[in-house]
Design a protein around this motif. Structure first.
Motif, PDB file in Angstrom:
ATOM      1  N   GLY A 156     -20.875 -11.925  43.710  1.00 41.56           N
ATOM      2  CA  GLY A 156     -21.799 -12.617  44.203  1.00 41.56           C
ATOM      3  C   GLY A 156     -22.971 -11.927  44.851  1.00 41.56           C
ATOM      4  O   GLY A 156     -22.517 -11.296  45.987  1.00 41.56           O
ATOM      5  N   ALA A 157     -24.269 -11.876  44.725  1.00 36.08           N
ATOM      6  CA  ALA A 157     -25.293 -11.333  45.438  1.00 36.08           C
ATOM      7  C   ALA A 157     -26.248 -12.585  46.033  1.00 36.08           C
ATOM      8  O   ALA A 157     -27.293 -12.416  45.922  1.00 36.08           O
ATOM      9  N   GLY A 158     -25.314 -13.519  46.633  1.00 36.49           N
ATOM     10  CA  GLY A 158     -26.351 -14.566  47.176  1.00 36.49           C
ATOM     11  C   GLY A 158     -26.253 -14.210  48.567  1.00 36.49           C
ATOM     12  O   GLY A 158     -26.217 -13.173  49.150  1.00 36.49           O
TER      13      GLY A 158
ATOM     14  N   GLU B 289     -22.944  -9.374  39.965  1.00 40.00           N
ATOM     15  CA  GLU B 289     -23.794 -10.628  40.070  1.00 40.00           C
ATOM     16  C   GLU B 289     -24.192 -11.001  38.823  1.00 40.00           C
ATOM     17  O   GLU B 289     -24.373 -10.144  37.850  1.00 40.00           O
ATOM     18  N   THR B 290     -23.823 -12.190  38.312  1.00 42.92           N
ATOM     19  CA  THR B 290     -23.934 -12.798  36.752  1.00 42.92           C
ATOM     20  C   THR B 290     -25.657 -13.165  36.786  1.00 42.92           C
ATOM     21  O   THR B 290     -25.893 -12.989  35.477  1.00 42.92           O
ATOM     22  N   ASP B 291     -26.336 -13.640  37.669  1.00 45.92           N
ATOM     23  CA  ASP B 291     -27.692 -13.994  37.680  1.00 45.92           C
ATOM     24  C   ASP B 291     -28.564 -12.588  37.560  1.00 45.92           C
ATOM     25  O   ASP B 291     -28.734 -12.072  38.446  1.00 45.92           O
TER      26      ASP B 291
ATOM     27  N   VAL C 192     -18.965 -15.912  45.507  1.00 49.37           N
ATOM     28  CA  VAL C 192     -19.761 -16.785  44.388  1.00 49.37           C
ATOM     29  C   VAL C 192     -19.624 -18.085  44.879  1.00 49.37           C
ATOM     30  O   VAL C 192     -19.188 -18.378  45.911  1.00 49.37           O
ATOM     31  N   THR C 193     -20.470 -18.849  44.109  1.00 47.65           N
ATOM     32  CA  THR C 193     -20.885 -20.086  44.387  1.00 47.65           C
ATOM     33  C   THR C 193     -19.579 -20.944  44.754  1.00 47.65           C
ATOM     34  O   THR C 193     -18.648 -20.663  44.231  1.00 47.65           O
ATOM     35  N   GLU C 194     -19.653 -21.726  45.840  1.00 44.10           N
ATOM     36  CA  GLU C 194     -18.458 -22.791  46.484  1.00 44.10           C
ATOM     37  C   GLU C 194     -18.175 -23.835  45.295  1.00 44.10           C
ATOM     38  O   GLU C 194     -18.440 -24.896  45.519  1.00 44.10           O
TER      39      GLU C 194
HETATM   40  N1  LIG Z   1     -23.771 -19.259  53.125  1.00 37.85           N
HETATM   41  C1  LIG Z   1     -22.863 -18.941  54.300  1.00 37.85           C
HETATM   42  O1  LIG Z   1     -23.384 -18.850  55.521  1.00 37.85           O
HETATM   43  C2  LIG Z   1     -21.371 -18.800  54.199  1.00 37.85           C
HETATM   44  C3  LIG Z   1     -20.629 -18.224  55.048  1.00 37.85           C
HETATM   45  C4  LIG Z   1     -19.457 -17.892  54.833  1.00 37.85           C
HETATM   46  C5  LIG Z   1     -18.724 -18.348  53.677  1.00 37.85           C
HETATM   47  N2  LIG Z   1     -19.553 -18.897  52.700  1.00 37.85           N
HETATM   48  C6  LIG Z   1     -18.998 -18.845  51.382  1.00 37.85           C
HETATM   49  O2  LIG Z   1     -19.421 -17.703  50.601  1.00 37.85           O
HETATM   50  C7  LIG Z   1     -19.592 -17.937  49.065  1.00 37.85           C
HETATM   51  C8  LIG Z   1     -21.093 -17.659  48.545  1.00 37.85           C
HETATM   52  O3  LIG Z   1     -21.889 -18.611  49.191  1.00 37.85           O
HETATM   53  P1  LIG Z   1     -23.574 -18.235  49.421  1.00 37.85           P
HETATM   54  O4  LIG Z   1     -23.910 -18.944  50.256  1.00 37.85           O
HETATM   55  O5  LIG Z   1     -23.572 -16.716  49.396  1.00 37.85           O
HETATM   56  O6  LIG Z   1     -24.001 -18.698  47.935  1.00 37.85           O
HETATM   57  P2  LIG Z   1     -25.097 -18.337  47.179  1.00 37.85           P
HETATM   58  O7  LIG Z   1     -25.499 -19.697  46.202  1.00 37.85           O
HETATM   59  O8  LIG Z   1     -26.240 -18.026  48.094  1.00 37.85           O
HETATM   60  O9  LIG Z   1     -24.606 -17.332  46.132  1.00 37.85           O
HETATM   61  C9  LIG Z   1     -23.766 -17.250  45.340  1.00 37.85           C
HETATM   62  C10 LIG Z   1     -23.906 -15.993  44.139  1.00 37.85           C
HETATM   63  O10 LIG Z   1     -22.913 -16.066  43.143  1.00 37.85           O
HETATM   64  C11 LIG Z   1     -23.314 -15.754  41.908  1.00 37.85           C
HETATM   65  N3  LIG Z   1     -22.211 -16.044  41.102  1.00 37.85           N
HETATM   66  C12 LIG Z   1     -21.856 -17.144  40.561  1.00 37.85           C
HETATM   67  N4  LIG Z   1     -20.755 -17.208  39.628  1.00 37.85           N
HETATM   68  C13 LIG Z   1     -20.591 -15.768  39.734  1.00 37.85           C
HETATM   69  C14 LIG Z   1     -19.608 -14.730  39.060  1.00 37.85           C
HETATM   70  N5  LIG Z   1     -18.629 -15.227  38.338  1.00 37.85           N
HETATM   71  N6  LIG Z   1     -19.706 -13.589  39.256  1.00 37.85           N
HETATM   72  C15 LIG Z   1     -20.869 -12.942  40.195  1.00 37.85           C
HETATM   73  N7  LIG Z   1     -21.779 -13.721  40.749  1.00 37.85           N
HETATM   74  C16 LIG Z   1     -21.483 -14.934  40.537  1.00 37.85           C
HETATM   75  C17 LIG Z   1     -24.599 -16.758  41.748  1.00 37.85           C
HETATM   76  O11 LIG Z   1     -25.434 -16.248  40.893  1.00 37.85           O
HETATM   77  C18 LIG Z   1     -25.107 -16.519  43.260  1.00 37.85           C
HETATM   78  O12 LIG Z   1     -26.072 -15.825  43.403  1.00 37.85           O
HETATM   79  C19 LIG Z   1     -19.101 -19.464  48.908  1.00 37.85           C
HETATM   80  O13 LIG Z   1     -18.008 -19.717  48.736  1.00 37.85           O
HETATM   81  C20 LIG Z   1     -19.457 -20.067  50.372  1.00 37.85           C
HETATM   82  O14 LIG Z   1     -18.828 -21.327  50.607  1.00 37.85           O
HETATM   83  C21 LIG Z   1     -21.152 -19.025  52.700  1.00 37.85           C
END
Ligand SMILES: NC(=O)c1ccc[n+]([C@@H]2O[C@H](COP(=O)([O-])OP(=O)(O)OC[C@H]3O[C@@H](n4cnc5c(N)ncnc54)[C@H](O)[C@@H]3O)[C@@H](O)[C@H]2O)c1
Lengths: 93, 285
Positions: B12-14, B35-37, B88-90
């Motif tokens: 995941g590259a979010g 990252e899949t997207d 990846v996405t929650e």
């Molecule tokens: N945002 C925060 O501050 C924070 C802090 C701690 C933990 N988290 C947790 O970290 C995780 C990611 O959160 P985020 O904020 O980065 O979300 P985000 O939506 O910014 O990014 C998620 C990414 O995962 C990608 N993805 C989805 N399915 C995939 C797969 N099978 N393989 C590879 N990539 C895939 C999506 O395309 C997206 O780019 C979640 O579980 C979230 O709850 C977030």
């Protein structure tokens, strides 16, 4: 280094005014030239990087290496000195 | 890059995948980022470069050569990584699938790490062929500026996995605090509900977002204020996590408030796309 003919040169007052306008707009607070923006949780580290990018774009320069450290961005005076130095505006006059 | 102390894959590259990757590269640890997207993949390197600069600006980069970054659409050549960090996405379904794929693509010695905010680790482990390989490490955002991480040992997490993840955290210079498993663990259980309440106060028109944050910061010592924190987390992720908490605890305080839902519907996802409770003109999209 010696390309001063193509470099834009700035005067401290203009740099200060520009920086203060940006800060006021972004933080909805006005700042004295020597106030530490980061003291007392004033502004966040995320904002600090926005400030860097803003300065790079506004004055057409790249802030890299040892110059990229928070102490160069603490006050409007610090940032002005950095801009003048990196644009060569502080020399030769 | 020779004989690196640790090798990581990040899924995941979010917001978090980028943040964790930045942390690792800055500590000299090589990363395979998956990252899949395609759009996210294309922008990942620039976002990581930007965050590496932020880390440097804040004095959070040790004087070591940067780790090597590879960006891919799948976990190829990940057989010998020390850990796969899933960010990846929650969404429990998505995560289970991603973790199962990661389990299949790597050797038995690779620790599987979930960075979920709220889904119980054992719930995710139960869908894996080897549940002992999974552990929770809740990196905070930004991961390179916050040294403490919440480590969640699920009921079935193996000793070998805990040891492997300890080595990875040492290489990343993070300090673990071990906590028990359950919805939201410690930090999300407390923080997400509070943010939801803060948003509800704004929704009810009792205070502006700025005033809520100012009070929480100046009177109560919260470092950034709950709503600025919400924008940093990402409101879409926050809503997902609140639903996870609500469904698993029944706590009505965790039901995402209308204002949060509305903002997500309107595409106001916070700092990551320039607008949430605040606007971020200088944010890198
Ligand atoms: N945002 C925060 O501050 C924070 C802090 C701690 C933990 N988290 C947790 O970290 C995780 C990611 O959160 P985020 O904020 O980065 O979300 P985000 O939506 O910014 O990014 C998620 C990414 O995962 C990608 N993805 C989805 N399915 C995939 C797969 N099978 N393989 C590879 N990539 C895939 C999506 O395309 C997206 O780019 C979640 O579980 C979230 O709850 C977030």
């Amino acid at each position: 280094m010696s390309e001063s003919t193509t470099e834009r040169r700035f005067v401290a007052e203009d740099v200060e005014t520009e920086l203060k306008q940006f800060l006021e707009k972004s933080t909805k607070t006005s700042w004295e030239s020597d106030t530490d923006l980061f003291a007392d949780g004033g502004v966040s580290s995320m904002f600090a990087m926005e400030l860097v990018v803003h300065i790079e774009r506004s004055f057409g320069l790249a802030i890299e290496g040892p110059d990229l450290r928070i102490d160069n961005f603490r006050t409007v005076n610090d940032m002005t000195a950095l801009v003048l130095r990196l644009t060569g505006s502080d020399a030769g006059e | 890059m020779e004989d690196p102390a640790a090798r990581l894959a990040v899924l995941g590259a979010g917001v978090m995948g980028v943040s964790i990757t930045t942390l690792a590269l800055g500590q000299g640890v090589p990363v395979l980022l998956v990252e899949t997207d395609p759009q996210k993949r294309a922008g990942a390197r620039a976002r990581i470069d930007h965050e590496l600069r932020t880390a440097q600006l804040m004095g959070a980069r040790p004087d070591v050569p940067q780790g090597h970054l590879t960006i891919s659409d799948s976990l190829v050549e990940a057989h010998d990584v020390d850990a796969v960090i899933e960010a990846v996405t929650e969404d429990a379904e998505l995560k289970s699938k991603a973790l199962a794929d990661a389990a299949a693509a790597t050797g038995a010695g690779t620790a599987l790490v979930t960075n979920t905010s709220s889904i119980p680790v054992d719930e995710l482990a139960s869908r894996l062929p080897h549940p002992e390989r999974l552990v929770g490490v809740h990196f905070m955002n930004p991961s390179y500026l916050i040294r403490t991480v919440e480590v969640i040992r699920g009921a079935r997490t193996g000793e070998q996995t805990v040891e492997a993840v300890g080595r990875v955290l040492a290489a990343l210079d993070r300090r673990p605090v071990f906590v028990g498993d359950g919805p939201g663990f410690v930090t999300s259980r407390v923080l997400h509900r509070m943010i939801n309440d803060a948003a509800r106060v704004v929704q009810e028109g009792r205070a502006t977002a700025e005033d809520v944050d100012t009070l929480m910061q100046d009177c109560l010592g919260h470092r950034t204020g709950p709503l600025r924190t919400a924008d940093l987390i990402g409101l879409d992720n926050l809503v997902d996590s609140l639903w996870v908490l609500h469904r698993r605890t029944g706590d009505e305080g965790c039901r995402p408030c209308d204002l949060l839902l509305q903002k997500v519907r309107d595409g106001e996802h916070g700092r990551k796309n320039g607008r949430g409770f605040y606007t971020y003109p200088g944010a890198v999209a």
